[in-house]
Design a protein around this motif. Structure first.
Motif, PDB file in Angstrom:
ATOM      1  N   ASP A 162      39.603 -42.297 -11.042  1.00  0.00           N
ATOM      2  CA  ASP A 162      38.745 -42.219 -12.093  1.00  0.00           C
ATOM      3  C   ASP A 162      37.402 -42.964 -11.913  1.00  0.00           C
ATOM      4  O   ASP A 162      36.858 -43.313 -12.870  1.00  0.00           O
ATOM      5  CB  ASP A 162      39.342 -42.827 -13.323  1.00  0.00           C
ATOM      6  N   THR A 163      36.942 -43.278 -10.633  1.00  0.00           N
ATOM      7  CA  THR A 163      35.834 -43.935 -10.356  1.00  0.00           C
ATOM      8  C   THR A 163      34.485 -43.367  -9.925  1.00  0.00           C
ATOM      9  O   THR A 163      33.907 -44.036  -9.112  1.00  0.00           O
ATOM     10  CB  THR A 163      36.305 -45.119  -9.852  1.00  0.00           C
ATOM     11  N   GLY A 164      34.634 -42.152  -9.771  1.00  0.00           N
ATOM     12  CA  GLY A 164      33.453 -41.215  -9.055  1.00  0.00           C
ATOM     13  C   GLY A 164      33.688 -41.472  -7.734  1.00  0.00           C
ATOM     14  O   GLY A 164      34.542 -41.280  -6.855  1.00  0.00           O
ATOM     15  N   VAL A 165      32.533 -41.887  -7.289  1.00  0.00           N
ATOM     16  CA  VAL A 165      32.299 -41.903  -5.574  1.00  0.00           C
ATOM     17  C   VAL A 165      32.704 -43.504  -5.319  1.00  0.00           C
ATOM     18  O   VAL A 165      32.831 -43.825  -4.293  1.00  0.00           O
ATOM     19  CB  VAL A 165      31.042 -41.819  -5.089  1.00  0.00           C
ATOM     20  N   GLY A 166      33.056 -44.372  -6.468  1.00  0.00           N
ATOM     21  CA  GLY A 166      33.551 -45.753  -6.156  1.00  0.00           C
ATOM     22  C   GLY A 166      33.008 -46.645  -7.060  1.00  0.00           C
ATOM     23  O   GLY A 166      31.946 -46.407  -7.775  1.00  0.00           O
ATOM     24  N   ASP A 167      33.655 -47.840  -7.146  1.00  0.00           N
ATOM     25  CA  ASP A 167      32.716 -49.021  -7.833  1.00  0.00           C
ATOM     26  C   ASP A 167      33.281 -50.201  -6.828  1.00  0.00           C
ATOM     27  O   ASP A 167      33.771 -50.015  -5.885  1.00  0.00           O
ATOM     28  CB  ASP A 167      33.525 -49.424  -9.433  1.00  0.00           C
ATOM     29  N   ASP A 168      32.515 -51.526  -7.113  1.00  0.00           N
ATOM     30  CA  ASP A 168      32.591 -52.372  -6.104  1.00  0.00           C
ATOM     31  C   ASP A 168      32.088 -51.733  -4.831  1.00  0.00           C
ATOM     32  O   ASP A 168      33.049 -52.211  -3.715  1.00  0.00           O
ATOM     33  CB  ASP A 168      33.933 -53.205  -6.236  1.00  0.00           C
ATOM     34  N   GLY A 172      41.425 -33.520  -9.039  1.00  0.00           N
ATOM     35  CA  GLY A 172      40.129 -34.075  -9.702  1.00  0.00           C
ATOM     36  C   GLY A 172      40.144 -33.454 -11.074  1.00  0.00           C
ATOM     37  O   GLY A 172      41.115 -33.013 -11.530  1.00  0.00           O
ATOM     38  N   GLY A 173      38.943 -33.976 -11.570  1.00  0.00           N
ATOM     39  CA  GLY A 173      39.004 -33.812 -13.025  1.00  0.00           C
ATOM     40  C   GLY A 173      37.754 -32.865 -13.428  1.00  0.00           C
ATOM     41  O   GLY A 173      36.691 -33.122 -12.918  1.00  0.00           O
ATOM     42  N   THR A 174      37.736 -32.267 -14.675  1.00  0.00           N
ATOM     43  CA  THR A 174      36.691 -31.384 -15.333  1.00  0.00           C
ATOM     44  C   THR A 174      36.755 -31.555 -16.690  1.00  0.00           C
ATOM     45  O   THR A 174      37.595 -32.354 -17.068  1.00  0.00           O
ATOM     46  CB  THR A 174      37.080 -29.892 -15.031  1.00  0.00           C
ATOM     47  N   THR A 175      35.716 -31.114 -17.424  1.00  0.00           N
ATOM     48  CA  THR A 175      35.556 -31.339 -18.844  1.00  0.00           C
ATOM     49  C   THR A 175      34.873 -30.104 -19.351  1.00  0.00           C
ATOM     50  O   THR A 175      34.240 -29.464 -18.782  1.00  0.00           O
ATOM     51  CB  THR A 175      34.850 -32.593 -19.061  1.00  0.00           C
ATOM     52  N   GLY A 176      35.066 -29.900 -20.862  1.00  0.00           N
ATOM     53  CA  GLY A 176      34.280 -28.471 -21.165  1.00  0.00           C
ATOM     54  C   GLY A 176      34.847 -27.551 -21.171  1.00  0.00           C
ATOM     55  O   GLY A 176      35.809 -27.448 -20.370  1.00  0.00           O
ATOM     56  N   VAL A 177      34.440 -26.440 -21.865  1.00  0.00           N
ATOM     57  CA  VAL A 177      34.854 -25.107 -21.829  1.00  0.00           C
ATOM     58  C   VAL A 177      33.610 -24.239 -21.903  1.00  0.00           C
ATOM     59  O   VAL A 177      32.574 -24.520 -22.573  1.00  0.00           O
ATOM     60  CB  VAL A 177      36.002 -24.841 -22.935  1.00  0.00           C
ATOM     61  N   THR A 220      33.081 -27.907 -16.796  1.00  0.00           N
ATOM     62  CA  THR A 220      32.181 -28.736 -15.756  1.00  0.00           C
ATOM     63  C   THR A 220      32.869 -29.967 -15.085  1.00  0.00           C
ATOM     64  O   THR A 220      33.817 -30.220 -15.571  1.00  0.00           O
ATOM     65  CB  THR A 220      30.795 -29.083 -16.259  1.00  0.00           C
ATOM     66  N   ALA A 221      32.233 -30.563 -13.938  1.00  0.00           N
ATOM     67  CA  ALA A 221      32.913 -31.510 -13.309  1.00  0.00           C
ATOM     68  C   ALA A 221      32.694 -32.944 -14.349  1.00  0.00           C
ATOM     69  O   ALA A 221      31.859 -33.017 -15.158  1.00  0.00           O
ATOM     70  CB  ALA A 221      32.097 -32.082 -12.333  1.00  0.00           C
ATOM     71  N   ALA A 222      33.862 -33.620 -14.513  1.00  0.00           N
ATOM     72  CA  ALA A 222      34.090 -34.869 -15.074  1.00  0.00           C
ATOM     73  C   ALA A 222      33.473 -36.040 -14.274  1.00  0.00           C
ATOM     74  O   ALA A 222      33.691 -36.137 -13.207  1.00  0.00           O
ATOM     75  CB  ALA A 222      35.519 -35.128 -15.670  1.00  0.00           C
ATOM     76  N   GLY A 223      32.487 -36.523 -14.906  1.00  0.00           N
ATOM     77  CA  GLY A 223      31.859 -37.777 -14.319  1.00  0.00           C
ATOM     78  C   GLY A 223      32.917 -38.869 -13.575  1.00  0.00           C
ATOM     79  O   GLY A 223      32.602 -39.365 -12.769  1.00  0.00           O
ATOM     80  N   LEU A 224      34.002 -38.922 -14.230  1.00  0.00           N
ATOM     81  CA  LEU A 224      34.893 -39.863 -13.853  1.00  0.00           C
ATOM     82  C   LEU A 224      35.726 -39.403 -12.539  1.00  0.00           C
ATOM     83  O   LEU A 224      36.350 -40.243 -12.013  1.00  0.00           O
ATOM     84  CB  LEU A 224      35.903 -40.326 -14.884  1.00  0.00           C
ATOM     85  N   SER A 225      35.553 -38.074 -12.150  1.00  0.00           N
ATOM     86  CA  SER A 225      36.405 -37.564 -11.103  1.00  0.00           C
ATOM     87  C   SER A 225      35.999 -38.130  -9.789  1.00  0.00           C
ATOM     88  O   SER A 225      35.240 -38.000  -9.241  1.00  0.00           O
ATOM     89  CB  SER A 225      36.196 -35.974 -10.998  1.00  0.00           C
ATOM     90  N   SER A 226      37.007 -38.827  -9.399  1.00  0.00           N
ATOM     91  CA  SER A 226      37.018 -39.496  -7.863  1.00  0.00           C
ATOM     92  C   SER A 226      36.943 -38.501  -6.704  1.00  0.00           C
ATOM     93  O   SER A 226      37.794 -37.528  -6.873  1.00  0.00           O
ATOM     94  CB  SER A 226      38.090 -40.552  -7.646  1.00  0.00           C
ATOM     95  N   THR A 257      30.853 -25.482 -10.876  1.00  0.00           N
ATOM     96  CA  THR A 257      29.643 -25.399 -10.063  1.00  0.00           C
ATOM     97  C   THR A 257      28.504 -26.403 -10.808  1.00  0.00           C
ATOM     98  O   THR A 257      27.258 -26.284 -10.206  1.00  0.00           O
ATOM     99  CB  THR A 257      28.728 -24.002  -9.925  1.00  0.00           C
ATOM    100  N   SER A 258      28.858 -27.178 -11.789  1.00  0.00           N
ATOM    101  CA  SER A 258      27.965 -28.114 -12.337  1.00  0.00           C
ATOM    102  C   SER A 258      28.722 -29.480 -12.652  1.00  0.00           C
ATOM    103  O   SER A 258      29.814 -29.511 -12.680  1.00  0.00           O
ATOM    104  CB  SER A 258      27.457 -27.397 -13.639  1.00  0.00           C
ATOM    105  N   GLY A 259      27.845 -30.367 -12.699  1.00  0.00           N
ATOM    106  CA  GLY A 259      28.325 -31.795 -12.859  1.00  0.00           C
ATOM    107  C   GLY A 259      28.420 -32.636 -11.691  1.00  0.00           C
ATOM    108  O   GLY A 259      27.925 -32.175 -10.651  1.00  0.00           O
ATOM    109  N   SER A 260      28.525 -33.850 -11.930  1.00  0.00           N
ATOM    110  CA  SER A 260      28.613 -34.741 -10.814  1.00  0.00           C
ATOM    111  C   SER A 260      29.669 -35.924 -10.824  1.00  0.00           C
ATOM    112  O   SER A 260      30.166 -36.177 -12.021  1.00  0.00           O
ATOM    113  CB  SER A 260      27.203 -35.203 -10.541  1.00  0.00           C
ATOM    114  N   ASN A 261      29.787 -37.019  -9.839  1.00  0.00           N
ATOM    115  CA  ASN A 261      30.651 -38.123  -9.974  1.00  0.00           C
ATOM    116  C   ASN A 261      29.913 -39.300  -9.801  1.00  0.00           C
ATOM    117  O   ASN A 261      30.098 -39.924  -8.627  1.00  0.00           O
ATOM    118  CB  ASN A 261      31.987 -37.791  -9.355  1.00  0.00           C
ATOM    119  N   PRO A 262      29.013 -39.724 -10.785  1.00  0.00           N
ATOM    120  CA  PRO A 262      28.200 -41.043 -10.458  1.00  0.00           C
ATOM    121  C   PRO A 262      29.192 -42.214 -10.237  1.00  0.00           C
ATOM    122  O   PRO A 262      30.371 -42.257 -10.340  1.00  0.00           O
ATOM    123  CB  PRO A 262      27.549 -41.137 -11.384  1.00  0.00           C
TER     124      PRO A 262
END
Length: 588
Positions: A395-401, A428-433, A437-443, A551-556
């Motif tokens: 749940d940390t996108g591309v990472g934390d720390d 991984g995770g998605t959101t919306g209908v 779209t990609a869920a931002g939390l998706s690692s 095809t849309s969204g990202s994992n910050p």
């Protein structure tokens, strides 16, 4: 189709001729941390009389035999596809050479380890030593076991920051545990969290949920219930029939408790036809399931696995040996390894669920490479036996720390283990209908321990080519990419202690996809066919046509926007979300 080894480390040829005069005092470091892992401090040596149970992983006689067999039975293009191995056949593939067994026993005997305390495990590829004095473990491994305390959680562990083996054993021993695996504040962490929401609104949603399992309601955009997932992933018209043969497994750690009363309320409100569902609890290594203390992770996993796969029998494996740990005078710290405890148990069983969902993981860099690689091979044993093993991606996108823990503090994205293991399916995770779209939390990202497996060569290479020089140096372009697949991961209604909550995280996605895989296995078994087993070679070939591309969204994360979801595979949503009807046609 040819497959290559998935480890970045070079394959070391095994020298099976036992040394005539082995030098047990000629030690070479097997693994060491550059410093005590972050947030851990030593509180001193263990008291006299402290014992530890050690596990020793022996290298197999034929090092690539298991992986070769796994890919043969998992590749839809191979003539052996679906011809999964028996427990005994797997044991043959992972068996060490007799010289290895003889040499390791000689080493243990040299250090006075009684034969009565040694037993084989994990299909014969490991030796477990029970009640070994910590001081004797120090001598055996050139180690310094100490009691370490985590500064934030007060968890205590008996560990060493370095261990060694005689030079003559390095070609024969893959891992000794527990040694340098500390885990951390997110060790086996829950990949879900509660969202602050007015409970009266949730209660209203429970009393008036969407009814259609075939049409996606507009309310699903803000609140997920089982009928939303049935409609999104096209499962609403399928009813399992092979319920006397097909089983779904859910793993639990960290004293997570799944309540039968909460499950009944959840289903009576949201899926009345399934309100009679229950689950079997299996305790591993002292695990408990306190009905008076229901918890988030177990509640989420059980409620959505049961609702989507009903009436498929479900087993909840509750594994002990994780914090909080109550010390006593002989066992001052937690010496257990929850993954290994569960794997030791499940690989000894003659009847294993065809699908197993797990919603826990660690930062890959906090897991010693020898530990990660050896545990990953144990998951390969399950796959070879026809078990689909799924893990949430994190749940940390591309990472934390986002720095390396090797003392250099190099900026980097942080992948998660076991999601990076090439022999499991990472979710991984998605959101919306309309659309998802990609869920931002998706690692998601790329492993620093495991090379890219051939089954994803084309898909991952296409993504990296499109990425160009963006994020250059922050990820390993030749590493195993994850996740492989995805599903909804936000705004899930669950019941805890008879009250409604909203949950989010890839812990929502993993049991969702696992339940859909279990339905596919039910269909195959009902047709007299083999279950799917290890999924990835199928998903990255013919199975891709049965997935909804995101095809849309990202994992910050790491102060970046993270990777973007694009056409085809991406390290946010993998290959996309499942369409049960299409997948049923493909596998049938």
């Amino acid at each position: 189709m040819l497959w290559r080894s998935s480890f970045l480390t070079a394959v070391v040829p095994l020298c099976f001729a036992s040394p005539i005069f082995p030098r047990w005092d000629d030690l070479e470091v097997k693994h060491a941390w550059s410093s005590v892992p972050r947030n851990w401090i030593s509180v001193g040596l263990p008291p006299n009389g402290t014992t530890i149970d050690l596990r020793i992983a022996l290298k197999p006689h034929r090092e690539d035999a298991l992986v070769g067999a796994l890919y043969e039975v998992s590749d839809p293009a191979h003539e052996k596809y679906g011809a999964h191995l028996s427990k005994e056949e797997v044991a043959t593939l992972v068996a060490p050479h007799p010289d290895t067994v003889e040499l390791v026993h000689a080493w243990l005997g040299h250090h006075g380890v009684p034969a009565s305390s040694i037993r084989p495990s994990y299909n014969g590829g490991w030796l477990t030593i029970t009640s070994l004095p910590a001081s004797q473990a120090d001598a055996l491994l050139g180690a310094s076991y100490q009691v370490y305390r985590h500064t934030e959680t007060d968890e205590t562990l008996l560990r060493t920051v370095e261990y060694s083996l005689p030079v003559d054993l390095h070609a024969h021993v893959a891992l000794v545990a527990p040694t340098t695996y500390f885990g951390g504040p997110r060790a086996l962490h829950r990949t879900s969290r509660l969202t602050p929401t007015a409970k009266h609104l949730l209660a209203g949603a429970l009393d008036d949920p969407p009814e259609s399992p075939t049409t996606v309601s507009s309310s699903c955009a803000g609140m997920i219930v089982p009928s939303c997932l049935q409609a999104l992933y096209n499962t609403g018209s399928y009813t399992p029939t092979a319920t006397d043969q097909n089983t779904l497994g859910i793993t639990g750690y960290l004293q997570e408790n799944a309540s039968q009363a909460d499950l009944t309320l959840f289903l009576s409100k949201l899926m009345p036809d399934a309100a009679t569902a229950d689950f079997t609890v299996v305790s591993v290594a002292g695990g408990t399931n306190d009905q008076n203390n229901p918890t988030l992770e177990a509640s989420l996993d059980i409620q959505y696995a049961e609702s989507l796969a009903f009436p498929t029998p479900t087993i909840f494996y509750t594994t002990g040996g994780s914090p909080p740990f109550q010390a006593d005078e002989n066992t001052p710290a937690n010496t257990n390894e929850p993954y290994l405890d569960w794997l030791d148990f499940i690989l000894a069983q003659s009847d294993i669920p065809q699908t197993i969902s797990t919603s826990y993981g660690d930062d890959e860099q906090t897991v010693p490479p020898d530990y990660a690689q050896t545990v990953c091979s144990l998951f390969a044993q399950l796959g070879a036996q026809g078990v689909s093993v799924l893990f949430s991606s994190g749940d940390t996108g591309v990472g934390d720390d986002c720095v390396s823990n090797d003392g250099l503090n190099t900026p980097m994205f942080l992948p998660n283990f076991p999601a990076t293991c090439p022999y499991i399916t990472a979710v991984g995770g998605t959101t919306g209908v309309n659309p998802e779209t990609a869920a931002g939390l998706s690692s998601g990202g790329f492993s620093n321990y495991f090379a890219r497996p051939s089954y994803q060569d084309t898909a991952v290479s296409n993504f990296i080519s499109g990425l160009g020089t963006q994020f250059s140096g922050l990820y390993n372009a030749s590493g195993r990419g994850f996740p492989d697949i995805s599903a909804q991961a936000e705004n899930f209604i669950i019941v805890i202690g008879q009250e409604p909550f909203l949950a989010e995280g890839t812990s929502c996605a993993a049991p969702t996809v696992s339940a859909i895989v279990s339905l596919l296995n039910d269909y195959l078994i009902s047709q007299g066919k083999s279950p799917l087993g290890f999924l990835n070679p199928l998903l990255y070939s013919t199975g891709a046509a049965g997935l909804n591309d995101i095809t849309s969204g990202s994992n910050p994360g790491c102060n970046t926007d993270g990777f973007s979801a694009v056409e085809g595979w991406d390290p946010v949503t993998g290959l996309g979300t499942p369409d049960f009807g299409k997948l049923q046609a493909i596998v049938g």
